[in-house]
Design a protein around this motif. Structure first.
Motif, PDB file in Angstrom:
ATOM      1  N   THR A 108     -11.591  -4.966   7.404  1.00 15.78           N
ATOM      2  CA  THR A 108     -10.504  -4.091   6.938  1.00 15.78           C
ATOM      3  C   THR A 108      -9.742  -4.754   5.793  1.00 15.78           C
ATOM      4  O   THR A 108      -9.446  -4.122   4.773  1.00 15.78           O
ATOM      5  CB  THR A 108      -9.551  -3.751   8.100  1.00 15.78           C
ATOM      6  N   ARG A 111     -12.057  -4.855   2.656  1.00 16.76           N
ATOM      7  CA  ARG A 111     -12.291  -3.564   1.983  1.00 16.76           C
ATOM      8  C   ARG A 111     -11.022  -3.053   1.323  1.00 16.76           C
ATOM      9  O   ARG A 111     -11.056  -2.364   0.314  1.00 16.76           O
ATOM     10  CB  ARG A 111     -12.934  -2.553   2.915  1.00 16.76           C
ATOM     11  N   THR A 112      -9.854  -3.411   1.896  1.00 16.42           N
ATOM     12  CA  THR A 112      -8.581  -2.990   1.297  1.00 16.42           C
ATOM     13  C   THR A 112      -8.339  -3.767   0.003  1.00 16.42           C
ATOM     14  O   THR A 112      -7.921  -3.204  -1.012  1.00 16.42           O
ATOM     15  CB  THR A 112      -7.430  -3.192   2.301  1.00 16.42           C
ATOM     16  N   GLY A 135       5.209  -8.117  -1.662  1.00 19.03           N
ATOM     17  CA  GLY A 135       4.617  -8.290  -0.335  1.00 19.03           C
ATOM     18  C   GLY A 135       3.925  -9.632  -0.255  1.00 19.03           C
ATOM     19  O   GLY A 135       3.323 -10.092  -1.239  1.00 19.03           O
ATOM     20  N   GLY A 137       2.497 -10.704   3.098  1.00 26.51           N
ATOM     21  CA  GLY A 137       2.002 -10.781   4.471  1.00 26.51           C
ATOM     22  C   GLY A 137       0.502 -11.017   4.516  1.00 26.51           C
ATOM     23  O   GLY A 137      -0.106 -11.544   3.571  1.00 26.51           O
ATOM     24  N   HIS A 138      -0.107 -10.609   5.616  1.00 31.20           N
ATOM     25  CA  HIS A 138      -1.530 -10.840   5.872  1.00 31.20           C
ATOM     26  C   HIS A 138      -2.400 -10.264   4.753  1.00 31.20           C
ATOM     27  O   HIS A 138      -3.249 -10.953   4.190  1.00 31.20           O
ATOM     28  CB  HIS A 138      -1.866 -10.182   7.222  1.00 31.20           C
ATOM     29  N   LEU A 161      10.585  -9.068   0.533  1.00 39.01           N
ATOM     30  CA  LEU A 161      11.851  -8.846   1.251  1.00 39.01           C
ATOM     31  C   LEU A 161      12.189 -10.073   2.090  1.00 39.01           C
ATOM     32  O   LEU A 161      13.361 -10.437   2.208  1.00 39.01           O
ATOM     33  CB  LEU A 161      11.712  -7.603   2.148  1.00 39.01           C
ATOM     34  N   HIS A 162      11.178 -10.694   2.664  1.00 39.43           N
ATOM     35  CA  HIS A 162      11.383 -11.891   3.483  1.00 39.43           C
ATOM     36  C   HIS A 162      10.875 -13.093   2.688  1.00 39.43           C
ATOM     37  O   HIS A 162       9.671 -13.395   2.714  1.00 39.43           O
ATOM     38  CB  HIS A 162      10.630 -11.748   4.813  1.00 39.43           C
ATOM     39  N   MET A 165       8.178 -15.810   3.494  1.00 40.44           N
ATOM     40  CA  MET A 165       6.721 -15.564   3.498  1.00 40.44           C
ATOM     41  C   MET A 165       6.080 -15.848   2.143  1.00 40.44           C
ATOM     42  O   MET A 165       4.847 -15.815   2.010  1.00 40.44           O
ATOM     43  CB  MET A 165       6.439 -14.102   3.896  1.00 40.44           C
ATOM     44  N   VAL A 197       2.039  -4.356  -1.383  1.00 42.28           N
ATOM     45  CA  VAL A 197       1.341  -4.277  -0.088  1.00 42.28           C
ATOM     46  C   VAL A 197       2.299  -4.706   1.024  1.00 42.28           C
ATOM     47  O   VAL A 197       2.263  -5.816   1.521  1.00 42.28           O
ATOM     48  CB  VAL A 197      -0.013  -5.044  -0.128  1.00 42.28           C
ATOM     49  N   THR A 198       3.189  -3.761   1.334  1.00 36.36           N
ATOM     50  CA  THR A 198       4.247  -4.025   2.314  1.00 36.36           C
ATOM     51  C   THR A 198       4.239  -2.923   3.380  1.00 36.36           C
ATOM     52  O   THR A 198       3.531  -1.934   3.253  1.00 36.36           O
ATOM     53  CB  THR A 198       5.631  -3.997   1.645  1.00 36.36           C
ATOM     54  N   SER A 199       5.104  -3.095   4.382  1.00 41.08           N
ATOM     55  CA  SER A 199       5.275  -2.053   5.408  1.00 41.08           C
ATOM     56  C   SER A 199       6.553  -1.257   5.138  1.00 41.08           C
ATOM     57  O   SER A 199       7.175  -0.751   6.067  1.00 41.08           O
ATOM     58  CB  SER A 199       5.373  -2.687   6.790  1.00 41.08           C
ATOM     59  N   SER A 200       6.941  -1.151   3.885  1.00 41.05           N
ATOM     60  CA  SER A 200       8.225  -0.542   3.540  1.00 41.05           C
ATOM     61  C   SER A 200       8.253   0.983   3.749  1.00 41.05           C
ATOM     62  O   SER A 200       7.244   1.661   3.552  1.00 41.05           O
ATOM     63  CB  SER A 200       8.524  -0.842   2.067  1.00 41.05           C
ATOM     64  N   MET A 219      -0.693  -0.378  -2.247  1.00 40.48           N
ATOM     65  CA  MET A 219      -1.662  -0.498  -1.154  1.00 40.48           C
ATOM     66  C   MET A 219      -1.031  -0.410   0.238  1.00 40.48           C
ATOM     67  O   MET A 219      -1.743  -0.318   1.232  1.00 40.48           O
ATOM     68  CB  MET A 219      -2.408  -1.834  -1.274  1.00 40.48           C
ATOM     69  N   GLY A 292      -3.788   3.431  -3.156  1.00 40.97           N
ATOM     70  CA  GLY A 292      -4.875   3.053  -2.236  1.00 40.97           C
ATOM     71  C   GLY A 292      -4.495   3.376  -0.805  1.00 40.97           C
ATOM     72  O   GLY A 292      -3.750   2.638  -0.164  1.00 40.97           O
ATOM     73  N   THR A 293      -5.018   4.499  -0.297  1.00 41.59           N
ATOM     74  CA  THR A 293      -4.578   4.953   1.030  1.00 41.59           C
ATOM     75  C   THR A 293      -5.478   4.409   2.143  1.00 41.59           C
ATOM     76  O   THR A 293      -5.088   4.402   3.302  1.00 41.59           O
ATOM     77  CB  THR A 293      -4.609   6.499   1.096  1.00 41.59           C
TER      78      THR A 293
END
Ligand code: NAD
Length: 321
Positions: A108, A111-112, A135, A137-138, A161-162, A165, A197-200, A219, A292-293
């Motif tokens: 995943t 491919r992303t 972003g 993160g992972h 934001l953090h 990281m 590439v965040t969870s915002s 993304m 990119g969905t």
């Protein structure tokens, strides 16, 4: 059938193989040779988990199947497992018999990252030198590694934001021997390519924080309500996506479309650019934006590629089923 366990994927799959698989399937989608099935995503009422299926059929590559999985928020704390869990199942399109079961977690991320990397190859200016990350993160590490292979980048800048990281981005820049600088959002004006590439759930990047000629890959937005950029940016930019139906419903374009700022017809498939039926970038001053969905066909494409590699390497476990 073949089984390729999750722990074998890292040694088998390369960024190049993921890139090639994703570029090919985006092209097949735009040519009408491949299509995604409607996505199922359910809160199952157990362990706060979100579970679902993303599937599709690629008539050109003869890849049929689905990715099953989702998000188990308590996994890490309770069981020491990662929270995102997925498995890909491939079927023989001639008979319907199951062909392979493949660990989907690392795939995943690969491919992303390949998707934004494909967008950079086809839409970013050739002379892009500075890459900006929103972003850390992972996914951000995978995104940055793949993006750095597409242009002769000289510098990485990033905002998160953090801020604690941000060393994740520094680590990837160090690997590539490039300088890394943490910036405020205004500092992203220096970037020629920006990946978010965040969870915002709110717009982070504003129009005046983007310079003319920039390519942006959004993304993080893969669900209704998520958002990373000001909808006005989608008015200013030429907008491309993996799949238009997802872009306008669960992708970054959902907000601009809902507000009547752009229409579905303003969003183009990246596959059309790959196939040469859409010119893509036509000037150095143009801002391009890739939404990119994340589609099931990407998962199937990389899984099919990894099964091939696993069989060649004698690693695939064969089961009579
Ligand atoms: P992660 O938890 O490892 O990192 C999350 C990132 O978002 C961090 O940088 C964090 O600081 C930031 N963040 C969290 N809340 C925020 C907020 N309110 N505002 C701004 N930033 C915030 O997650 P990840 O695995 O790196 O995934 C990042 C995003 O990518 C997620 O939204 C995930 O659903 C999405 N994703 C998309 C695809 C796709 O195909 N498009 C595939 C996989 C993941």
């Amino acid at each position: 059938m073949y089984i390729v366990p999750e722990q074998e994927i890292a040694d088998l799959m390369t960024r190049k193989a993921a890139f090639d698989a994703v570029e090919k399937v985006f092209a097949a989608m735009a040519a009408g040779d491949a299509y995604n099935f409607p996505v199922v995503r359910e809160a199952i009422g157990h362990e706060d988990a979100l579970y679902g299926f993303k599937g599709g059929f690629d008539r050109a590559g003869l890849t049929l199947g689905l990715k099953a999985g989702g998000y188990w928020p308590n996994n890490l704390e309770k069981r020491g497992l990662i929270n995102h869990q997925s498995t890909v199942f491939l079927f023989d399109p001639d008979t319907g018999k199951v062909k392979a079961m493949v660990g989907g977690n690392l795939l995943t991320a690969l491919r992303t990252a390949a998707a934004s990397s494909v967008s950079i190859k086809h839409l970013a200016r050739k002379d892009a030198k500075v890459i900006g990350m929103i972003g850390a993160g992972h996914q951000a590490k995978f995104q940055l590694r793949a993006a750095l292979e597409q242009r002769e980048f000289e510098k990485v800048i990033g905002w998160n934001l953090h801020p604690e990281m941000l060393p994740n981005l520094q680590e990837v820049a160090d690997e590539a021997g490039l300088p890394f600088e943490a910036v405020e959002l205004e500092g992203l004006r220096e970037a020629d390519v920006i990946i978010s590439v965040t969870s915002s759930f709110d717009a982070i990047l504003k129009v005046d924080q983007v310079s003319p000629g920039t390519h942006i890959a959004c993304m993080g937005t893969d669900t209704k309500g998520k958002q990373e950029v000001d909808p006005q940016l989608l008015v200013t930019a030429d907008v491309f996506t993996d799949e238009i139906a997802q872009s306008v419903s669960i992708g970054e374009a959902q907000h601009a479309v809902a507000q009547g700022l752009i229409k579905e017809a303003d969003v183009a498939q990246i596959g059309a650019v790959i196939n040469g039926t859409n010119p893509g970038r036509t000037s150095d001053g143009q801002i391009t934006l890739f939404d990119g969905t994340g589609v099931g066909l990407q998962d199937l494409a990389v899984a099919a590629s990894v099964v091939e590699r696993a069989v060649e390497a004698g690693i695939a476990i064969e089961v009579d089923f």
